[in-house]
Design a protein around this motif. Sequence first.
Motif, PDB file in Angstrom:
ATOM      1  N   LEU A  15       0.823  -1.206   0.000  1.00 46.96           N
ATOM      2  CA  LEU A  15       0.000   0.000   0.000  1.00 46.96           C
ATOM      3  C   LEU A  15       0.855   1.253   0.000  1.00 46.96           C
ATOM      4  CD1 LEU A  15      -2.785   1.329   0.167  1.00 46.96           C
ATOM      5  CD2 LEU A  15      -2.674   1.115   2.654  1.00 46.96           C
ATOM      6  N   HIS A  16       1.979   1.221   0.737  1.00 50.34           N
ATOM      7  CA  HIS A  16       2.885   2.379   0.771  1.00 50.34           C
ATOM      8  C   HIS A  16       3.462   2.651  -0.623  1.00 50.34           C
ATOM      9  CE1 HIS A  16       5.792   5.205   2.424  1.00 50.34           C
ATOM     10  NE2 HIS A  16       6.716   4.594   1.701  1.00 50.34           N
ATOM     11  N   ILE A  17       3.863   1.606  -1.340  1.00 51.64           N
ATOM     12  CA  ILE A  17       4.401   1.771  -2.688  1.00 51.64           C
ATOM     13  C   ILE A  17       3.333   2.318  -3.637  1.00 51.64           C
ATOM     14  CG2 ILE A  17       5.372   0.535  -4.657  1.00 51.64           C
ATOM     15  CD1 ILE A  17       7.317   0.904  -2.347  1.00 51.64           C
ATOM     16  N   VAL A  18       2.101   1.784  -3.549  1.00 49.10           N
ATOM     17  CA  VAL A  18       1.009   2.243  -4.418  1.00 49.10           C
ATOM     18  C   VAL A  18       0.693   3.707  -4.157  1.00 49.10           C
ATOM     19  CG1 VAL A  18      -1.444   1.971  -4.904  1.00 49.10           C
ATOM     20  CG2 VAL A  18       0.007  -0.038  -4.738  1.00 49.10           C
ATOM     21  N   GLN A  19       0.672   4.122  -2.891  1.00 48.08           N
ATOM     22  CA  GLN A  19       0.377   5.519  -2.562  1.00 48.08           C
ATOM     23  C   GLN A  19       1.460   6.450  -3.062  1.00 48.08           C
ATOM     24  OE1 GLN A  19      -0.184   5.218   1.670  1.00 48.08           O
ATOM     25  NE2 GLN A  19      -2.395   4.953   1.496  1.00 48.08           N
ATOM     26  N   MET A  20       2.715   6.015  -3.049  1.00 47.94           N
ATOM     27  CA  MET A  20       3.796   6.837  -3.592  1.00 47.94           C
ATOM     28  C   MET A  20       3.563   7.133  -5.065  1.00 47.94           C
ATOM     29  SD  MET A  20       7.086   5.015  -1.755  1.00 47.94           S
ATOM     30  CE  MET A  20       8.230   5.821  -2.851  1.00 47.94           C
ATOM     31  N   ILE A  21       3.007   6.149  -5.810  1.00 45.13           N
ATOM     32  CA  ILE A  21       2.795   6.317  -7.240  1.00 45.13           C
ATOM     33  C   ILE A  21       1.500   7.075  -7.518  1.00 45.13           C
ATOM     34  CG2 ILE A  21       2.411   5.073  -9.406  1.00 45.13           C
ATOM     35  CD1 ILE A  21       4.166   2.821  -8.260  1.00 45.13           C
ATOM     36  N   ARG A  22       0.414   6.684  -6.843  1.00 47.24           N
ATOM     37  CA  ARG A  22      -0.904   7.261  -7.146  1.00 47.24           C
ATOM     38  C   ARG A  22      -1.100   8.656  -6.536  1.00 47.24           C
ATOM     39  NH1 ARG A  22      -1.421   4.516 -10.957  1.00 47.24           N
ATOM     40  NH2 ARG A  22      -2.857   2.762 -11.253  1.00 47.24           N
ATOM     41  N   GLU A  23      -0.696   8.839  -5.276  1.00 47.93           N
ATOM     42  CA  GLU A  23      -1.001  10.076  -4.577  1.00 47.93           C
ATOM     43  C   GLU A  23       0.126  11.099  -4.661  1.00 47.93           C
ATOM     44  OE1 GLU A  23      -3.627   7.662  -1.214  1.00 47.93           O
ATOM     45  OE2 GLU A  23      -2.083   9.068  -0.597  1.00 47.93           O
ATOM     46  N   GLN A  24       1.359  10.660  -4.890  1.00 51.26           N
ATOM     47  CA  GLN A  24       2.482  11.588  -4.910  1.00 51.26           C
ATOM     48  C   GLN A  24       3.092  11.721  -6.296  1.00 51.26           C
ATOM     49  OE1 GLN A  24       5.013  10.169  -1.753  1.00 51.26           O
ATOM     50  NE2 GLN A  24       3.310  10.121  -0.302  1.00 51.26           N
ATOM     51  N   ARG A  44       1.139  -5.051 -10.860  1.00 46.58           N
ATOM     52  CA  ARG A  44       0.097  -5.939 -10.340  1.00 46.58           C
ATOM     53  C   ARG A  44      -0.512  -5.372  -9.069  1.00 46.58           C
ATOM     54  NH1 ARG A  44       2.940 -10.005 -10.490  1.00 46.58           N
ATOM     55  NH2 ARG A  44       3.590 -10.212  -8.297  1.00 46.58           N
ATOM     56  N   TRP A  45       0.313  -4.792  -8.193  1.00 43.53           N
ATOM     57  CA  TRP A  45      -0.221  -4.146  -6.973  1.00 43.53           C
ATOM     58  C   TRP A  45      -1.124  -2.971  -7.336  1.00 43.53           C
ATOM     59  CZ3 TRP A  45       5.191  -3.695  -4.174  1.00 43.53           C
ATOM     60  CH2 TRP A  45       5.672  -4.986  -3.919  1.00 43.53           C
ATOM     61  N   LEU A  46      -0.712  -2.197  -8.339  1.00 46.01           N
ATOM     62  CA  LEU A  46      -1.521  -1.045  -8.761  1.00 46.01           C
ATOM     63  C   LEU A  46      -2.866  -1.490  -9.314  1.00 46.01           C
ATOM     64  CD1 LEU A  46       1.245   1.075 -10.507  1.00 46.01           C
ATOM     65  CD2 LEU A  46       0.019   1.702  -8.432  1.00 46.01           C
ATOM     66  N   ALA A  47      -2.880  -2.558 -10.128  1.00 44.60           N
ATOM     67  CA  ALA A  47      -4.130  -3.052 -10.702  1.00 44.60           C
ATOM     68  C   ALA A  47      -5.070  -3.538  -9.611  1.00 44.60           C
ATOM     69  CB  ALA A  47      -3.833  -4.177 -11.702  1.00 44.60           C
ATOM     70  N   GLN A  48      -4.537  -4.237  -8.626  1.00 44.25           N
ATOM     71  CA  GLN A  48      -5.357  -4.714  -7.522  1.00 44.25           C
ATOM     72  C   GLN A  48      -5.907  -3.543  -6.711  1.00 44.25           C
ATOM     73  OE1 GLN A  48      -3.334  -7.403  -4.932  1.00 44.25           O
ATOM     74  NE2 GLN A  48      -5.057  -7.677  -3.547  1.00 44.25           N
ATOM     75  N   TYR A  49      -5.066  -2.538  -6.462  1.00 46.80           N
ATOM     76  CA  TYR A  49      -5.506  -1.355  -5.698  1.00 46.80           C
ATOM     77  C   TYR A  49      -6.606  -0.606  -6.444  1.00 46.80           C
ATOM     78  CZ  TYR A  49      -5.201   3.270  -3.541  1.00 46.80           C
ATOM     79  OH  TYR A  49      -5.491   4.457  -2.924  1.00 46.80           O
TER      80      TYR A  49
END
Length: 381
Positions: A15-24, A44-49
Motif C-alpha cells: 500500500l505504501h508503494i502504491v500511494q507513492m505512485i498514485r497520490e504523490q 500488479r499491486w496497482l491493478a489490484q488497488y
Amino acid sequence: MTTRSRRTFDAAFKLHIVQMIREQNLSIAQVCRDQGLIDSAVRRWLAQYDAEKLGQPGIGNPLTPEQRRIRDLERENQRLREDVSFLKKAFRLLRPRTEMIHRLVVQGREEASVSRRCRLLGVSRAGLYTAQRRQRKTHPCPLSAALKAAFQASGNNYGSRRLSAALKAQGLPAGRYRVRSLMTRHALKARWRRKFVHTTDSKHDLPVATNVLNRQFNPSRPDQAWVADITYIRTGRGWLYLAAVLDLYSRKVVGWAMAPNMPAELVCTALQMAIALRQPKSGLIVHTDRGSQYASQAHRDLLARNGLIASMSRKGNCWDNAVMERFFLNLKMERVWQRSYANQGEAIGDITQYIVGFYNTHRLHSTLGYRSPADFEKATT
C-alpha cells in the motif's frame, strides 16, 4: 553460484508503494529503481488497488457492502457535479455586474472561504484583490494610523493576532487577515525567530543501548550499519515529523515515515519499511539517539525479531549521529526551507519526491566520490 531468495512483502508495504505512485505522482520506473522492485509486481499491486478502489469484484471476489456503498456515493457525486455544472451555465446567462459579485464574495466570507466563493461564482481572487486595492487607493483606510501606533507601542513585536486584539480593544473592528494585509502594505514586520522543536526526549526510565557504532560511519558493505533519527517540518497546519533510516555504506535513505505527531509507531514504521526493502541479515547495527521512541518496547521488539543490534548515541552528543543530522540539514536547506507548505499532505508529497526522485537517485555526495547513492551501490555491489 548462489540463488537469490524470493522477497515477500506485506500488505502495508504494498500500500505504501502504491500511494507513492498514485497520490504523490511518482513514476513506476522511478519507484522501482529506487526501491529495487520488479516492474511487473508493482503494476500488479496497482491493478489490484485500482480494482478495489473502484469497487469492482476483481480477483474473483464479490462486491462487499462497503464497496457497494462507495459505488453509490460515487454515482451521487457524479450527479452533484452535473447539477453544479448546469447551475454555472445558467448563472453565466444571468450574470450580474462584477462589482456585485465581489460584494457578495466579501459579505459571505464568514460562511465560506474567499477562494471557494470565488470559484463558485466564477471570478478570480486576483481580480477581487485588484479591485479592493483600487478602492483603498481612493479611500484611505482609517485603521492605518491606529495600527502603526499599536505596532510601535508593542516595541515592533506584535504580529497580526495581537494587533487585531489591540485594535478591537480600542473599539476598532479589525480581523486578523485585514490587519495582516495592512501590515504588509505598511512594511510592518514583527521580530521573529525560527522556532526550535525538541524531538529527543531522553528523560525516561526505558533501557538505553550502548554506543556500538562508535562513529564508524564508513562500513565496508551495504546493510552493515544503519542510522535513524526524527526531525520536524513546519507547515501551515502545524508540525510534521519525519522519521528516517539511512544506510551508512551508500548514504541511501532506505526507510522513512511521516506523521503530525511522533509516537513510537512512527519510528517503527520507518524501520519496517527499511527491513522489508533491504531484508538485512542478522547482526546489522541500527544506531539512534536516546529518544523515548527508540528506547520503547515496540522498537526494541522489532529489532529483536529481525536480529538487529541496537546502538545509541551518548547523552547530549549529536556528533555520534552526525551522518543522519547532515541528511536532515541537506533536506531542509535544499528543499524544506525553500518551500512554504500549506499542510502536512503537501509536505509529505514534496519530501517523498525529494528522497525518491532526487536524494537517492540523483544527488551527488562528496563522500561517495560525487556519485548518487543508487549509482554508488550499483557500481560497488
